[in-house]
Design an enzyme around this catalytic site. Structure first.
Site, PDB file in Angstrom:
ATOM      1  N   ARG A  47      73.116 -63.062 -40.408  1.00  0.00           N
ATOM      2  CA  ARG A  47      73.169 -64.415 -39.861  1.00  0.00           C
ATOM      3  C   ARG A  47      71.878 -65.179 -40.138  1.00  0.00           C
ATOM      4  O   ARG A  47      71.794 -66.371 -39.884  1.00  0.00           O
ATOM      5  CB  ARG A  47      73.430 -64.350 -38.354  1.00  0.00           C
ATOM      6  CG  ARG A  47      74.875 -63.957 -38.058  1.00  0.00           C
ATOM      7  CD  ARG A  47      75.176 -64.110 -36.611  1.00  0.00           C
ATOM      8  NE  ARG A  47      74.193 -63.374 -35.819  1.00  0.00           N
ATOM      9  CZ  ARG A  47      74.262 -63.218 -34.506  1.00  0.00           C
ATOM     10  NH1 ARG A  47      75.254 -63.743 -33.830  1.00  0.00           N
ATOM     11  NH2 ARG A  47      73.350 -62.541 -33.863  1.00  0.00           N
ATOM     12  N   LYS A 149      75.659 -45.026 -36.168  1.00  0.00           N
ATOM     13  CA  LYS A 149      75.619 -44.581 -34.788  1.00  0.00           C
ATOM     14  C   LYS A 149      74.797 -45.570 -33.959  1.00  0.00           C
ATOM     15  O   LYS A 149      74.026 -46.315 -34.543  1.00  0.00           O
ATOM     16  CB  LYS A 149      75.077 -43.163 -34.694  1.00  0.00           C
ATOM     17  CG  LYS A 149      73.615 -43.020 -35.103  1.00  0.00           C
ATOM     18  CD  LYS A 149      72.896 -41.970 -34.328  1.00  0.00           C
ATOM     19  CE  LYS A 149      71.964 -42.638 -33.354  1.00  0.00           C
ATOM     20  NZ  LYS A 149      71.032 -41.851 -32.622  1.00  0.00           N
ATOM     21  N   GLU A 217      60.876 -33.115 -30.972  1.00  0.00           N
ATOM     22  CA  GLU A 217      60.166 -34.200 -31.662  1.00  0.00           C
ATOM     23  C   GLU A 217      58.821 -34.388 -30.992  1.00  0.00           C
ATOM     24  O   GLU A 217      58.725 -34.320 -29.767  1.00  0.00           O
ATOM     25  CB  GLU A 217      60.949 -35.503 -31.533  1.00  0.00           C
ATOM     26  CG  GLU A 217      62.305 -35.455 -32.195  1.00  0.00           C
ATOM     27  CD  GLU A 217      62.953 -36.833 -32.171  1.00  0.00           C
ATOM     28  OE1 GLU A 217      62.755 -37.569 -33.136  1.00  0.00           O
ATOM     29  OE2 GLU A 217      63.619 -37.154 -31.183  1.00  0.00           O
ATOM     30  N   ASP A 236      71.392 -40.194 -27.307  1.00  0.00           N
ATOM     31  CA  ASP A 236      70.578 -40.379 -28.511  1.00  0.00           C
ATOM     32  C   ASP A 236      70.620 -39.161 -29.436  1.00  0.00           C
ATOM     33  O   ASP A 236      70.633 -39.311 -30.660  1.00  0.00           O
ATOM     34  CB  ASP A 236      69.125 -40.664 -28.090  1.00  0.00           C
ATOM     35  CG  ASP A 236      68.257 -41.078 -29.263  1.00  0.00           C
ATOM     36  OD1 ASP A 236      68.635 -42.053 -29.944  1.00  0.00           O
ATOM     37  OD2 ASP A 236      67.212 -40.438 -29.500  1.00  0.00           O
ATOM     38  N   HIS A 241      73.992 -35.525 -32.947  1.00  0.00           N
ATOM     39  CA  HIS A 241      73.360 -34.560 -33.849  1.00  0.00           C
ATOM     40  C   HIS A 241      73.492 -33.112 -33.360  1.00  0.00           C
ATOM     41  O   HIS A 241      73.868 -32.214 -34.117  1.00  0.00           O
ATOM     42  CB  HIS A 241      71.869 -34.876 -34.008  1.00  0.00           C
ATOM     43  CG  HIS A 241      71.595 -36.320 -34.332  1.00  0.00           C
ATOM     44  ND1 HIS A 241      72.406 -37.060 -35.158  1.00  0.00           N
ATOM     45  CD2 HIS A 241      70.602 -37.163 -33.945  1.00  0.00           C
ATOM     46  CE1 HIS A 241      71.906 -38.287 -35.269  1.00  0.00           C
ATOM     47  NE2 HIS A 241      70.825 -38.379 -34.531  1.00  0.00           N
ATOM     48  N   LYS A 342      57.265 -31.334 -34.185  1.00  0.00           N
ATOM     49  CA  LYS A 342      58.620 -31.620 -34.660  1.00  0.00           C
ATOM     50  C   LYS A 342      59.186 -30.364 -35.290  1.00  0.00           C
ATOM     51  O   LYS A 342      58.618 -29.818 -36.234  1.00  0.00           O
ATOM     52  CB  LYS A 342      58.572 -32.745 -35.697  1.00  0.00           C
ATOM     53  CG  LYS A 342      59.961 -33.119 -36.223  1.00  0.00           C
ATOM     54  CD  LYS A 342      59.904 -34.387 -37.065  1.00  0.00           C
ATOM     55  CE  LYS A 342      61.261 -34.726 -37.674  1.00  0.00           C
ATOM     56  NZ  LYS A 342      62.241 -35.216 -36.714  1.00  0.00           N
TER      57      LYS A 342
HETATM   58  C1  BG6 Z   1      68.030 -40.654 -34.298  1.00  0.00           C
HETATM   59  C2  BG6 Z   1      67.579 -40.920 -32.891  1.00  0.00           C
HETATM   60  O1  BG6 Z   1      69.422 -40.682 -34.379  1.00  0.00           O
HETATM   61  O2  BG6 Z   1      67.575 -39.384 -34.702  1.00  0.00           O
HETATM   62  C3  BG6 Z   1      66.073 -40.865 -32.797  1.00  0.00           C
HETATM   63  O3  BG6 Z   1      68.029 -42.203 -32.470  1.00  0.00           O
HETATM   64  C4  BG6 Z   1      65.568 -39.542 -33.339  1.00  0.00           C
HETATM   65  O4  BG6 Z   1      65.623 -41.047 -31.466  1.00  0.00           O
HETATM   66  C5  BG6 Z   1      66.157 -39.264 -34.708  1.00  0.00           C
HETATM   67  O5  BG6 Z   1      64.164 -39.601 -33.408  1.00  0.00           O
HETATM   68  C6  BG6 Z   1      65.814 -37.863 -35.178  1.00  0.00           C
HETATM   69  O6  BG6 Z   1      66.195 -37.726 -36.512  1.00  0.00           O
HETATM   70  P1  BG6 Z   1      65.412 -36.742 -37.476  1.00  0.00           P
HETATM   71  O7  BG6 Z   1      66.146 -36.842 -38.770  1.00  0.00           O
HETATM   72  O8  BG6 Z   1      63.995 -37.233 -37.545  1.00  0.00           O
HETATM   73  O9  BG6 Z   1      65.509 -35.392 -36.853  1.00  0.00           O
END
Ligand code: BG6
Length: 483
Positions: A47, A149, A217, A236, A241, A342
């Site tokens: 937009r 998503k 993370e 989230d 995932h 992580k």
């Molecule tokens: C996203 C989430 O879908 O996945 C984030 O919204 C998250 O909050 C991320 O940090 C993690 O993805 P990856 O690939 O870094 O493990």
């Protein structure tokens, strides 16, 4: 690699972060790998005010940031990249349809189209509806719809969104994104299990004592607290995932490596997960703390977080799958923001031998459990732990690892988005979430979300609230590869 069918890739949300960081570089990379520049045509839709030239500049910069420069970039942007501004408040996409037809006529395309919704979720349903009304759900060639998503906010909204999609699109046209499915290591879970009888024959309640999944993370909400405060960790990370990881690690073998065969098995195992009880869940919210020697603020101190917010940034829980293969085997899951580092790992912990013949101090069995640890990121690889006798006497058993590391065996792993975008172009739905799959997942977590359990504090830089192990009955803590 076979060249893909020539098509027009239409991105809604053309000037957004996802488009800049992931979609444009992935499209370009696929194009350079299949070598057919004329097949890849991009139309950005948004937009915002803008022109073809401005969007070409945006595309050029996105590619430059991703490490691409040179004449191919210049040429592709000049000849194959376009922009269309939708009018604010418009209720139809007729002007978009006319623009698409004009571009296709100019470039001699046969009408294959991808519509990618890189939009905030509130915009999904109206754009889908408008695409349908403008006659864009079908076209002269194939038409595919890609939905980012989060898909829904709970079971009712996911169901409603599926209904809205199905009012115009057939399920075989729909590609629901979960970027975890594009990760090589996640896909490899199926190869690991179903190409190696050694492991698969022991992958059941007779041999496995527990499965642990850690998705940690070290980052916080990184400027997304406004969204996150309404979502929380279940929406989230877990509903999408982590649930994908659970289904891939526990599903039955599909009859063939085909989209619907695989997705049928994933849905089957999802349907067998027992309802989650409040006592099997521990939520947490991070307080200020230290990560990698640096002080980081509390979640609650982010100005976008509502005062007194109970949003969970961490969850640990215990699930059970009530089927013949897994009955009685606990699946421990934990995920959170601002954890020490992580890492995404799955540990499959095997039972001890039925009788212990190696006794150690205080007559306790001195053997260790076999464990398969699959590290999905970073330092992707596998580790199998087994016992050996240490030299000398008295007889002592020590646990030793066998390692496989991706980066020792293979060159660069492709980016998840590149894999997924290529699959959309090729019409392969295997790595996308089917409508019944997403609804089954929401059916599992919606009752838990409705319980609105309290989030316990944990200092940033720790593995979550101190109560976790005891509450979940983890006597010896979590098995994890220390990477
Ligand atoms: C996203 C989430 O879908 O996945 C984030 O919204 C998250 O909050 C991320 O940090 C993690 O993805 P990856 O690939 O870094 O493990």
């Amino acid at each position: 690699m076979e060249p893909v069918d020539p098509h027009l890739f239409v991105i809604f949300g053309a000037t957004g972060d996802l488009t800049r960081r992931k979609l444009i570089p992935s499209i370009f990379r696929v194009m350079t790998e299949d070598g057919a520049a004329a097949a890849h045509n991009l139309l950005g839709v948004s937009r915002s005010d803008g022109s073809d030239d401005e969007f070409r500049q945006f595309t050029n910069e996105a590619l430059h940031t991703a490490g691409y420069d040179g004449s191919l970039v210049e040429e592709w942007c000049r000849e194959r990249v376009f922009y269309h501004q939708t009018e604010r408040g418009t209720t139809d996409l007729d002007s978009l349809r006319d623009r698409i037809e004009a571009i296709e006529a100019d470039l001699g395309l046969s009408g294959n189209r991808i519509f990618y919704l890189a939009l905030p979720p509130v915009a999904f349903s109206s754009v889908i509806d408008q695409l349908g009304r403008a006659g864009l759900a079908t076209g002269p060639g194939w038409t595919r719809l890609v939905v980012e998503k989060p898909f829904g906010h709970d079971l009712a909204t996911a169901h409603q969104l599926n209904d809205q999609i199905h009012a115009h699109f057939d399920e075989h046209q729909v590609y629901r994104i979960d970027h975890y499915l594009g990760k090589e290591t996640v896909q490899n879970l199926l190869a690991f299990r179903f190409a190696n009888l050694l492991f698969e024959s022991a992958w059941n309640r007779d041999r496995v004592e527990a499965i642990e999944i850690t998705v940690a993370e070290h980052l916080g909400t990184e400027g997304r607290a406004g969204y996150y405060d309404h979502a929380g960790v279940i929406r989230d990370m877990v509903q999408n995932h982590i649930t994908q990881l659970i289904s891939l690690i526990s599903m039955e073998a599909p009859n063939a490596f085909e989209a619907d065969e695989i997705r049928n098995q994933k849905v089957d195992v999802l349907e067998s997960i027992a309802p989650i009880k409040a006592e099997d869940v521990v939520y947490g919210q991070y307080e200020a703390g230290v990560i990698d020697g640096e002080a980081v603020p509390a979640y609650a101190d982010d100005p976008e977080v509502a005062a007194g917010s109970n949003t969970a940034t961490f969850v640990a829980m215990r699930l059970g799958i009530a089927n013949w293969r897994w009955e009685g085997v606990p699946i421990f899951v934990r995920t959170g923001k601002r954890l020490p580092r992580k890492t995404t790992q799955i540990a499959v912990v095997f039972r001890r031998p039925p009788v212990c013949i190696f006794h150690g101090v205080k007559d306790e069995c001195s053997s260790h459990q076999n464990v398969v640890i699959i590290t999905l990121q970073p330092n992707e690889g596998f580790e199998v732990r087994f016992d050996v006798k240490a030299p000398g006497s008295p007889l002592t058993l020590v646990s030793q690892p066998l390692h496989f590391d991706y980066d020792e065996a293979f060159a660069r792993l492709p980016d998840a988005y590149q894999t997924l975008i290529l699959d959309v172009m090729e019409g392969d739905q295997t790595l996308f979430v089917r409508s019944d799959e997403v609804e089954n997942s929401w059916a599992l977590y919606t009752p838990l979300l409705e319980m609105d359990l309290p989030a316990l504090p944990y200092p940033a830089g720790t593995w979550g609230p101190a109560a976790v192990d005891e509450r979940l009955g983890l006597k010896n803590g979590w098995v994890m590869r220390d990477v």
